[in-house]
Design a protein around this motif. Sequence first.
Motif, PDB file in Angstrom:
ATOM      1  N   LEU A   5       0.821  -1.204   0.000  1.00 15.78           N
ATOM      2  CA  LEU A   5       0.000   0.000   0.000  1.00 15.78           C
ATOM      3  C   LEU A   5       0.857   1.257   0.000  1.00 15.78           C
ATOM      4  O   LEU A   5       0.523   2.255  -0.638  1.00 15.78           O
ATOM      5  CB  LEU A   5      -0.939  -0.010   1.211  1.00 15.78           C
ATOM      6  N   LYS A   6       1.967   1.222   0.745  1.00 12.58           N
ATOM      7  CA  LYS A   6       2.826   2.404   0.821  1.00 12.58           C
ATOM      8  C   LYS A   6       3.482   2.701  -0.516  1.00 12.58           C
ATOM      9  O   LYS A   6       3.806   3.856  -0.807  1.00 12.58           O
ATOM     10  CB  LYS A   6       3.899   2.197   1.899  1.00 12.58           C
ATOM     11  N   ASP A   7       3.716   1.671  -1.340  1.00 15.21           N
ATOM     12  CA  ASP A   7       4.374   1.854  -2.629  1.00 15.21           C
ATOM     13  C   ASP A   7       3.408   2.276  -3.725  1.00 15.21           C
ATOM     14  O   ASP A   7       3.812   2.464  -4.870  1.00 15.21           O
ATOM     15  CB  ASP A   7       5.078   0.560  -3.053  1.00 15.21           C
ATOM     16  N   LEU A   8       2.142   2.457  -3.391  1.00 15.15           N
ATOM     17  CA  LEU A   8       1.163   2.854  -4.392  1.00 15.15           C
ATOM     18  C   LEU A   8       1.429   4.267  -4.883  1.00 15.15           C
ATOM     19  O   LEU A   8       1.952   5.118  -4.160  1.00 15.15           O
ATOM     20  CB  LEU A   8      -0.251   2.789  -3.809  1.00 15.15           C
ATOM     21  N   ASN A   9       1.037   4.492  -6.123  1.00 17.60           N
ATOM     22  CA  ASN A   9       1.090   5.834  -6.686  1.00 17.60           C
ATOM     23  C   ASN A   9       0.230   6.785  -5.859  1.00 17.60           C
ATOM     24  O   ASN A   9      -0.831   6.397  -5.378  1.00 17.60           O
ATOM     25  CB  ASN A   9       0.596   5.773  -8.138  1.00 17.60           C
ATOM     26  N   PRO A  10       0.673   8.039  -5.650  1.00 18.14           N
ATOM     27  CA  PRO A  10      -0.123   8.989  -4.853  1.00 18.14           C
ATOM     28  C   PRO A  10      -1.567   9.142  -5.332  1.00 18.14           C
ATOM     29  O   PRO A  10      -2.478   9.317  -4.528  1.00 18.14           O
ATOM     30  CB  PRO A  10       0.649  10.300  -5.002  1.00 18.14           C
ATOM     31  N   ILE A  11      -1.771   9.049  -6.640  1.00 20.74           N
ATOM     32  CA  ILE A  11      -3.143   9.159  -7.171  1.00 20.74           C
ATOM     33  C   ILE A  11      -3.973   7.965  -6.721  1.00 20.74           C
ATOM     34  O   ILE A  11      -5.133   8.110  -6.307  1.00 20.74           O
ATOM     35  CB  ILE A  11      -3.113   9.248  -8.712  1.00 20.74           C
ATOM     36  N   LEU A  12      -3.376   6.764  -6.767  1.00 20.90           N
ATOM     37  CA  LEU A  12      -4.085   5.572  -6.301  1.00 20.90           C
ATOM     38  C   LEU A  12      -4.329   5.642  -4.802  1.00 20.90           C
ATOM     39  O   LEU A  12      -5.374   5.194  -4.305  1.00 20.90           O
ATOM     40  CB  LEU A  12      -3.288   4.317  -6.655  1.00 20.90           C
ATOM     41  N   GLN A  13      -3.378   6.214  -4.075  1.00 22.81           N
ATOM     42  CA  GLN A  13      -3.580   6.398  -2.639  1.00 22.81           C
ATOM     43  C   GLN A  13      -4.780   7.302  -2.373  1.00 22.81           C
ATOM     44  O   GLN A  13      -5.589   7.042  -1.488  1.00 22.81           O
ATOM     45  CB  GLN A  13      -2.325   6.995  -1.989  1.00 22.81           C
ATOM     46  N   MET A  14      -4.883   8.387  -3.162  1.00 24.58           N
ATOM     47  CA  MET A  14      -6.010   9.300  -2.983  1.00 24.58           C
ATOM     48  C   MET A  14      -7.331   8.617  -3.314  1.00 24.58           C
ATOM     49  O   MET A  14      -8.341   8.818  -2.626  1.00 24.58           O
ATOM     50  CB  MET A  14      -5.818  10.524  -3.891  1.00 24.58           C
ATOM     51  N   LEU A  15      -7.347   7.780  -4.351  1.00 27.33           N
ATOM     52  CA  LEU A  15      -8.558   7.032  -4.680  1.00 27.33           C
ATOM     53  C   LEU A  15      -8.933   6.081  -3.556  1.00 27.33           C
ATOM     54  O   LEU A  15     -10.112   5.910  -3.230  1.00 27.33           O
ATOM     55  CB  LEU A  15      -8.358   6.255  -5.989  1.00 27.33           C
ATOM     56  N   LEU A  16      -7.906   5.465  -2.950  1.00 33.00           N
ATOM     57  CA  LEU A  16      -8.146   4.563  -1.822  1.00 33.00           C
ATOM     58  C   LEU A  16      -8.748   5.326  -0.644  1.00 33.00           C
ATOM     59  O   LEU A  16      -9.686   4.856   0.003  1.00 33.00           O
ATOM     60  CB  LEU A  16      -6.835   3.892  -1.409  1.00 33.00           C
ATOM     61  N   VAL A  17      -8.223   6.515  -0.382  1.00 41.31           N
ATOM     62  CA  VAL A  17      -8.741   7.333   0.713  1.00 41.31           C
ATOM     63  C   VAL A  17     -10.179   7.741   0.441  1.00 41.31           C
ATOM     64  O   VAL A  17     -11.037   7.715   1.339  1.00 41.31           O
ATOM     65  CB  VAL A  17      -7.857   8.574   0.924  1.00 41.31           C
ATOM     66  N   MET A  18     -10.485   8.120  -0.803  1.00 46.12           N
ATOM     67  CA  MET A  18     -11.865   8.496  -1.156  1.00 46.12           C
ATOM     68  C   MET A  18     -12.809   7.316  -0.967  1.00 46.12           C
ATOM     69  O   MET A  18     -13.952   7.485  -0.532  1.00 46.12           O
ATOM     70  CB  MET A  18     -11.910   9.007  -2.597  1.00 46.12           C
ATOM     71  N   THR A  19     -12.327   6.113  -1.301  1.00 40.25           N
ATOM     72  CA  THR A  19     -13.144   4.913  -1.100  1.00 40.25           C
ATOM     73  C   THR A  19     -13.413   4.686   0.378  1.00 40.25           C
ATOM     74  O   THR A  19     -14.531   4.355   0.788  1.00 40.25           O
ATOM     75  CB  THR A  19     -12.437   3.685  -1.696  1.00 40.25           C
ATOM     76  N   MET A  23     -17.099   4.901   2.761  1.00 35.37           N
ATOM     77  CA  MET A  23     -17.582   3.834   3.640  1.00 35.37           C
ATOM     78  C   MET A  23     -17.678   4.273   5.094  1.00 35.37           C
ATOM     79  O   MET A  23     -17.945   3.454   5.973  1.00 35.37           O
ATOM     80  CB  MET A  23     -16.649   2.616   3.527  1.00 35.37           C
ATOM     81  N   LEU A  24     -17.478   5.567   5.365  1.00 37.98           N
ATOM     82  CA  LEU A  24     -17.543   6.055   6.739  1.00 37.98           C
ATOM     83  C   LEU A  24     -18.868   5.752   7.433  1.00 37.98           C
ATOM     84  O   LEU A  24     -18.880   5.425   8.626  1.00 37.98           O
ATOM     85  CB  LEU A  24     -17.254   7.566   6.764  1.00 37.98           C
ATOM     86  N   PRO A  25     -20.033   5.888   6.740  1.00 43.00           N
ATOM     87  CA  PRO A  25     -21.289   5.523   7.419  1.00 43.00           C
ATOM     88  C   PRO A  25     -21.294   4.084   7.911  1.00 43.00           C
ATOM     89  O   PRO A  25     -21.781   3.794   9.011  1.00 43.00           O
ATOM     90  CB  PRO A  25     -22.357   5.752   6.340  1.00 43.00           C
ATOM     91  N   PHE A  26     -20.735   3.166   7.106  1.00 41.81           N
ATOM     92  CA  PHE A  26     -20.644   1.767   7.536  1.00 41.81           C
ATOM     93  C   PHE A  26     -19.730   1.630   8.742  1.00 41.81           C
ATOM     94  O   PHE A  26     -20.067   0.956   9.720  1.00 41.81           O
ATOM     95  CB  PHE A  26     -20.123   0.897   6.389  1.00 41.81           C
ATOM     96  N   PHE A  27     -18.563   2.290   8.689  1.00 39.94           N
ATOM     97  CA  PHE A  27     -17.633   2.218   9.815  1.00 39.94           C
ATOM     98  C   PHE A  27     -18.273   2.752  11.088  1.00 39.94           C
ATOM     99  O   PHE A  27     -18.121   2.171  12.165  1.00 39.94           O
ATOM    100  CB  PHE A  27     -16.359   3.018   9.504  1.00 39.94           C
ATOM    101  N   PHE A  28     -18.984   3.862  10.964  1.00 46.49           N
ATOM    102  CA  PHE A  28     -19.557   4.501  12.150  1.00 46.49           C
ATOM    103  C   PHE A  28     -20.677   3.667  12.757  1.00 46.49           C
ATOM    104  O   PHE A  28     -20.782   3.541  13.981  1.00 46.49           O
ATOM    105  CB  PHE A  28     -20.083   5.896  11.786  1.00 46.49           C
TER     106      PHE A  28
END
Length: 213
Positions: A5-19, A23-28
């Motif tokens: 995960l750390k070696d992911l491209n920054p753009i892919l990291q941002m997409l992961l964060v948006m995903t 899902m925050l409602p599910f987490f909460f």
Amino acid sequence: MESVLKDLNPILQMLLVMTVFSMLPFFFTCMTSFLRYTIVFSMLKQALGTQQVPPGIVLIGLSLILTIYTMSPVFSKMWEMGSVPYQKNGDIVAALTEGSKPLKEFMMKQTRQSDMTFFIQLSGAPKPKTPDDITIWQVAPAYIISELKTAFEIGFVIYVPFIVLDLIVANVLLALGMFMLSPTIISLPFKLLIFIAVDGWSMIVHGLATSFN
């Protein structure tokens, strides 16, 4: 996994964060104390037999506020731990990984060992040597199952006195020959009276808030 995960491209990291944010409602709702609060309050409403009172939105709001109170130390710790790697090198994935550890620790304290063992075996992962080796995705389903059982146990305890009162009223009406009168109509005022007399809302809220380890 973390190194990948750390070696992911920054753009892919941002997409992961948006995903993750989507899902925050599910987490909460499923990975905090909100789950226990909502189930117990819903069962209390059914046990009272007050139909639409209090409204569902009121119970959800009360559960939300109590969750913030219960989880505020965990949320603060998540922010503190997650902000350190992000401020150092701007690594969003590392921030999410570190920030999720307090939440995992909270869930593990509320989770039964048998449920945890089952989902670890189901994942096919090697047997963890320390709690740090257990992933949050192994803890989450075990936590949900444990919380459902705990909430239903509390709901059962709440239900019992109201059912006893319904049975007493039904037997009295039967003895008086009042077959056409619904026992729930007569028992409802007594339920409310007893619930108010024992300060039921405060008792249940205090008990729920202190039930988390």
